[in-house]
Design a protein around this motif. Sequence first.
Motif, mmCIF file in Angstrom:
data_model
loop_
_atom_site.group_PDB
_atom_site.id
_atom_site.type_symbol
_atom_site.label_atom_id
_atom_site.label_comp_id
_atom_site.label_asym_id
_atom_site.label_seq_id
_atom_site.Cartn_x
_atom_site.Cartn_y
_atom_site.Cartn_z
ATOM 1 N N GLU A 65 0.849 -1.188 0.000
ATOM 2 C CA GLU A 65 0.000 0.000 0.000
ATOM 3 C C GLU A 65 0.882 1.235 0.000
ATOM 4 O O GLU A 65 0.560 2.261 -0.569
ATOM 5 N N ARG A 66 2.004 1.106 0.681
ATOM 6 C CA ARG A 66 2.917 2.256 0.768
ATOM 7 C C ARG A 66 4.312 1.730 1.039
ATOM 8 O O ARG A 66 4.504 0.825 1.846
ATOM 9 N N MET A 67 5.286 2.296 0.347
ATOM 10 C CA MET A 67 6.685 1.990 0.654
ATOM 11 C C MET A 67 7.482 3.245 0.321
ATOM 12 O O MET A 67 7.789 3.516 -0.837
ATOM 13 N N ARG A 68 7.769 4.019 1.349
ATOM 14 C CA ARG A 68 8.403 5.318 1.122
ATOM 15 C C ARG A 68 9.724 5.422 1.859
ATOM 16 O O ARG A 68 9.892 4.886 2.953
ATOM 17 N N PHE A 69 10.646 6.122 1.227
ATOM 18 C CA PHE A 69 11.856 6.554 1.917
ATOM 19 C C PHE A 69 11.826 8.076 1.855
ATOM 20 O O PHE A 69 11.911 8.654 0.769
ATOM 21 N N ARG A 70 11.597 8.705 3.021
ATOM 22 C CA ARG A 70 11.457 10.166 3.066
ATOM 23 C C ARG A 70 10.464 10.656 2.017
ATOM 24 O O ARG A 70 9.338 10.262 2.024
ATOM 25 N N ASP A 71 10.953 11.439 1.063
ATOM 26 C CA ASP A 71 10.075 12.013 0.035
ATOM 27 C C ASP A 71 9.941 11.095 -1.180
ATOM 28 O O ASP A 71 9.261 11.439 -2.138
ATOM 29 N N VAL A 72 10.588 9.943 -1.150
ATOM 30 C CA VAL A 72 10.626 9.096 -2.352
ATOM 31 C C VAL A 72 9.618 7.951 -2.237
ATOM 32 O O VAL A 72 9.605 7.223 -1.242
ATOM 33 N N ASP A 73 8.787 7.801 -3.267
ATOM 34 C CA ASP A 73 7.885 6.658 -3.338
ATOM 35 C C ASP A 73 8.663 5.496 -3.953
ATOM 36 O O ASP A 73 8.896 5.452 -5.161
ATOM 37 N N LEU A 74 9.085 4.565 -3.100
ATOM 38 C CA LEU A 74 9.948 3.474 -3.590
ATOM 39 C C LEU A 74 9.215 2.557 -4.562
ATOM 40 O O LEU A 74 9.841 1.878 -5.376
ATOM 41 N N LEU A 75 7.891 2.530 -4.487
ATOM 42 C CA LEU A 75 7.141 1.668 -5.404
ATOM 43 C C LEU A 75 7.246 2.182 -6.837
ATOM 44 O O LEU A 75 7.227 1.422 -7.785
ATOM 45 N N LYS A 76 7.357 3.514 -6.950
ATOM 46 C CA LYS A 76 7.395 4.113 -8.297
ATOM 47 C C LYS A 76 8.813 4.436 -8.751
ATOM 48 O O LYS A 76 9.033 4.694 -9.929
ATOM 49 N N ALA A 77 9.757 4.443 -7.817
ATOM 50 C CA ALA A 77 11.113 4.903 -8.154
ATOM 51 C C ALA A 77 11.742 4.035 -9.240
ATOM 52 O O ALA A 77 11.724 2.810 -9.152
ATOM 53 N N ASN A 78 12.294 4.676 -10.258
ATOM 54 C CA ASN A 78 12.964 3.909 -11.312
ATOM 55 C C ASN A 78 14.446 3.736 -10.974
ATOM 56 O O ASN A 78 14.940 4.228 -9.954
#
Length: 285
Positions: A65-78
Amino acid sequence: MTQPLIDIQNLEIAFGGGQVRAVRGVSFSLGQEKLGIVGESGSGKSTVGRAIMKLLPPSAIVNAERMRFRDVDLLKANEKTMMTIRGRRIGLILQDPKYSLNPVMRIGEQIAETYRFHHPRASKSMTYGQALDMLEAVQIRDPERVARLYPHEISGGMGQRAMIAMMLIAEPEVLIADEPTSALDVTVRLEILALLDELVLRRNLGLIFISHDLNLIRNFCDRVLIMYAGRVVEVLEARDLDKARHPYTQGLLASLPTIEDPPARLPILKRDPAWLEEFALEPPR
Ligand SMILES: Nc1ncnc2c1ncn2[C@@H]1O[C@H](COP(=O)(O)OP(=O)(O)OP(=O)(O)O)[C@@H](O)[C@H]1O
Ligand SMILES: [Mg+2]
């Protein structure tokens, strides 16, 4: 509460086309603290760590549902974004530095190269100076000599210090240490732990410390996630471990040796469906 460094909600990871459910609905957040992840072999600890770094093999199916590192959405990060995070904003320390250090490059040059990668405009002498400073910061006594050695010429403990130096030179916000002291003998282990402790405090890092050693985690970490069969079965402040309610945690605690009592044997867990259901676990496949 300040924004967490890492914020994970309902993480699911499967391998083998969905056949092996390695991580099942894991949720946790990490602040500037030492968070321990403990659990038996195969419970999914390393898979969680690698998922944060996006270092899982392409065959892994990752949902959350959510996987974030600070301001970065790790699910979407390329991959391009991850290159700016891995080793830079999040450092990874593994059990055996031999596999992480380059065998054909002197220690000092490797650390300097890491620095240069993150500060491309720094001069050569400056980067080497930074590498020496960092070796000193991880309490290597004669950094100039050690900097000239190759990885096979140094001990395991020294290698782990060099590895930590290489991670720290990039000034990360989070460190993930996966069994970082398992290959070390007891005295060296304690020194490395003291070093990590000091670094977390001084540099305001968030540390995820993965181990199967509950005693070590209990003494070293602030908070503990207990994993069993891909799930987080309990999250406790380390000082509250005695209040554990899950039978797996209780079993682990009972198996720890104390001065008064010999260690109890880790009870063989009943893996029958009714037992697992009772504690909201799914039967292992
Ligand atoms: N690349 C992969 N392909 C298939 N299955 C995998 C892969 N990586 C991990 N697994 C499976 O995922 C599960 C969790 O493994 P993981 O390595 O995360 O466990 P762990 O808790 O770190 O164990 P250990 O304490 O032995 O390091 C295991 O069943 C493992 O076999
Ligand atoms: Mg592991």
